[in-house]
Motif scaffolding. Structure first.
Motif, short mmCIF file in Angstrom:
data_model
loop_
_atom_site.label_atom_id
_atom_site.label_comp_id
_atom_site.label_asym_id
_atom_site.label_seq_id
_atom_site.Cartn_x
_atom_site.Cartn_y
_atom_site.Cartn_z
N LYS A 210 0.76 -1.35 -0.16
CA LYS A 210 -0.02 -0.06 -0.08
C LYS A 210 1.00 1.29 -0.04
O LYS A 210 1.97 1.15 0.36
N ASP A 211 0.41 2.12 -0.24
CA ASP A 211 0.88 3.63 -0.46
C ASP A 211 0.54 4.28 0.95
O ASP A 211 -0.57 4.26 1.36
N VAL A 212 1.64 4.56 1.81
CA VAL A 212 1.37 5.22 3.00
C VAL A 212 1.50 6.86 2.99
O VAL A 212 2.85 7.06 2.82
N LEU A 213 0.72 7.60 3.46
CA LEU A 213 1.03 9.20 3.32
C LEU A 213 1.68 9.15 4.63
O LEU A 213 1.22 9.09 5.86
N VAL A 214 2.91 9.72 4.59
CA VAL A 214 3.83 10.11 5.77
C VAL A 214 2.84 10.92 6.80
O VAL A 214 2.38 12.20 6.31
N GLY A 215 2.89 10.70 8.03
CA GLY A 215 2.09 11.54 8.93
C GLY A 215 0.65 11.22 8.93
O GLY A 215 -0.18 11.66 9.74
N GLY A 216 0.35 10.72 7.62
CA GLY A 216 -1.30 10.51 7.70
C GLY A 216 -2.07 11.55 7.19
O GLY A 216 -3.25 11.70 7.00
N LYS A 217 -1.29 12.47 6.79
CA LYS A 217 -1.92 13.88 6.28
C LYS A 217 -0.79 14.41 5.47
O LYS A 217 0.33 14.35 5.55
N THR A 218 -1.47 15.31 4.34
CA THR A 218 -0.63 15.85 3.44
C THR A 218 0.30 17.04 4.02
O THR A 218 1.41 17.40 3.33
N ASP A 219 0.10 17.77 5.02
CA ASP A 219 1.11 18.91 5.59
C ASP A 219 1.90 18.27 6.80
O ASP A 219 2.29 18.88 7.47
N ALA A 220 2.04 16.78 6.89
CA ALA A 220 3.00 16.46 7.94
C ALA A 220 4.20 16.70 7.65
O ALA A 220 5.14 16.51 8.83
N TRP A 221 5.16 16.63 6.54
CA TRP A 221 6.45 17.00 6.44
C TRP A 221 7.02 18.48 6.87
O TRP A 221 6.89 19.21 5.94
N LYS A 222 7.11 18.68 7.84
CA LYS A 222 7.29 19.89 8.62
C LYS A 222 8.06 19.98 9.88
O LYS A 222 8.14 18.83 10.32
N ILE A 223 8.51 20.95 10.36
CA ILE A 223 8.95 21.02 11.69
C ILE A 223 7.90 20.81 12.58
O ILE A 223 7.14 21.35 12.64
N PRO A 224 8.26 19.47 13.69
CA PRO A 224 7.01 19.32 14.58
C PRO A 224 6.93 20.48 15.67
O PRO A 224 7.85 21.07 15.91
N LEU B 90 6.21 4.91 0.87
CA LEU B 90 5.93 6.19 1.57
C LEU B 90 5.67 7.31 0.72
O LEU B 90 6.36 7.28 -0.26
N VAL B 91 4.71 8.05 0.94
CA VAL B 91 4.39 9.19 0.19
C VAL B 91 4.29 10.50 1.05
O VAL B 91 3.89 10.49 1.83
N TRP B 92 5.41 11.51 0.45
CA TRP B 92 5.19 12.74 0.99
C TRP B 92 4.58 13.81 0.18
O TRP B 92 4.85 13.82 -1.00
N LYS B 93 3.87 14.74 0.63
CA LYS B 93 3.45 15.86 0.15
C LYS B 93 4.03 17.03 0.78
O LYS B 93 3.70 17.18 1.87
N TYR B 94 4.51 17.72 0.01
CA TYR B 94 5.15 19.20 0.48
C TYR B 94 5.53 20.04 -0.49
O TYR B 94 5.36 19.68 -1.59
#
Length: 179
Positions: free
Chosen positions: A25-39, A61-65
């Motif tokens: 399966k494709d897994v969206l990193v963090g479970g949401k599109t804006d997860a690739w950021k400074i926590p 793994l899929v990143w949206k950024y």
């Protein structure tokens, strides 16, 4: 007749369990599109999210950024620990990055934006080996501890397909007990 029904039920349960746990399966990193950021906090860390998920060989793994402002670097364990961006294994800048997890073990990723990794924008995912995805060792059993990789432990989760497979096994056992 009863033994035939048991055999059919058992076969159906086994097939659905194997089918449900073997799909990549494709897994969206963090479970949401804006997860690739400074926590914003430790609890917002992507490693906390990854520690609750199971990754299997063949998953992606899929990143949206925003590819103009950030990137995803796949790095070694040492580069991950030091937030060293100078010699990545792979560098992705397209804003819609997809990385196939093609082997078991840890995968290390950090942000390529200056200073972001040091502020916690990084993730380690541990991909389970084939021996940990077998029917009796997948649903509800503890994940292997990645202590030798010095990353957060991977906790078991129940995805819909695994839950469905587990329920089918339970129903199959109950049905078999009735005959």
């Amino acid at each position: 007749m009863a033994s035939f029904q048991r055999a059919v039920v058992f076969s159906l349960v086994l097939m659905s369990l194997l089918w449900g746990s073997s799909q990549a399966k494709d897994v969206l990193v963090g479970g949401k599109t804006d997860a690739w950021k400074i926590p914003s906090s430790e609890s917002d860390s992507l490693n906390k999210w990854a520690g609750k998920a199971r990754f299997l060989i063949g998953d992606s793994l899929v990143w949206k950024y925003d590819g103009q402002k950030d990137s995803v670097l796949q790095v070694t364990k040492e580069a991950y620990a030091a937030c060293n961006t100078t010699n990545p294994i792979e560098e992705y800048k397209d804003g819609n990055t997809k990385v196939k997890l093609d082997k078991s073990g840890p995968f290390y990723f950090i942000s390529g934006a200056e200073g972001h990794c040091e502020k916690g924008q990084k993730i380690v995912v541990v991909v389970l080996s084939q021996k940990h995805t077998q029917v009796g060792n997948y649903v509800g059993s503890p994940a292997p501890s990645p202590v030798e990789f010095e990353v957060p432990a991977v906790a078991p989760t129940s995805s819909a397909s695994n839950l469905k497979g587990g329920l089918l096994v339970a129903v199959g056992v109950l049905v078999l007990g009735l005959f």
